[in-house]
Enzyme design. Structure first.
Site, short mmCIF file in Angstrom:
data_model
loop_
_atom_site.label_atom_id
_atom_site.label_comp_id
_atom_site.label_asym_id
_atom_site.label_seq_id
_atom_site.Cartn_x
_atom_site.Cartn_y
_atom_site.Cartn_z
N VAL A 6 -24.83 15.68 -37.55
CA VAL A 6 -24.04 14.80 -38.41
C VAL A 6 -23.68 13.52 -37.65
CG1 VAL A 6 -21.82 14.56 -39.61
CG2 VAL A 6 -23.14 16.68 -39.81
N HIS A 7 -23.32 13.67 -36.39
CA HIS A 7 -23.00 12.50 -35.55
C HIS A 7 -24.21 11.58 -35.42
CE1 HIS A 7 -21.40 10.04 -32.33
NE2 HIS A 7 -22.42 10.38 -31.57
#
Length: 109
Positions: free
Chosen positions: A74-75
């Site tokens: 996600v990062h």
């Protein structure tokens, strides 16, 4: 390329896109438009590499090879999307700085 390695590479590419884009803005502020455009091209090249990795991950999932969605993934996606936004804005700012100089130069004569 393993998924974890690909995710880290997305983060690296995203950081490079953002750095090159910010450098392009700084160069344009100094009137160094040729160098600014070179930095934008470097950002575009990094973004192209990131898109290739992202496409490989998407194709892998489309083939049914499920992967765990981690905070790191996600990062990486967030980092890449922000870098894309910065690059787009940098392009606009470089254009505006250059147009402003041309306009200022023609009004001054």
């Amino acid at each position: 390329m393993e998924d974890q390695e690909a995710i880290f590479q997305l983060i690296v590419n995203g950081g490079n896109v953002r750095s090159s884009s910010m450098e392009a803005i700084s160069l344009a502020k100094e009137g160094k438009y040729t160098l600014a455009r070179k930095m934008l091209q470097e950002a575009a090249n990094e973004l192209h590499e990131a898109h290739k990795i992202q496409t490989q991950l998407i194709q892998k999932e489309a083939r049914g090879e499920r992967q765990e969605i981690t905070l790191l993934m996600v990062h990486a996606q967030d980092h890449l999307m922000n870098a894309m936004t910065v690059k787009d804005l940098a392009q606009e700012l470089v254009d505006l700085y250059e147009q402003g100089l041309r306009r200022w130069s023609s009004e001054g004569t």
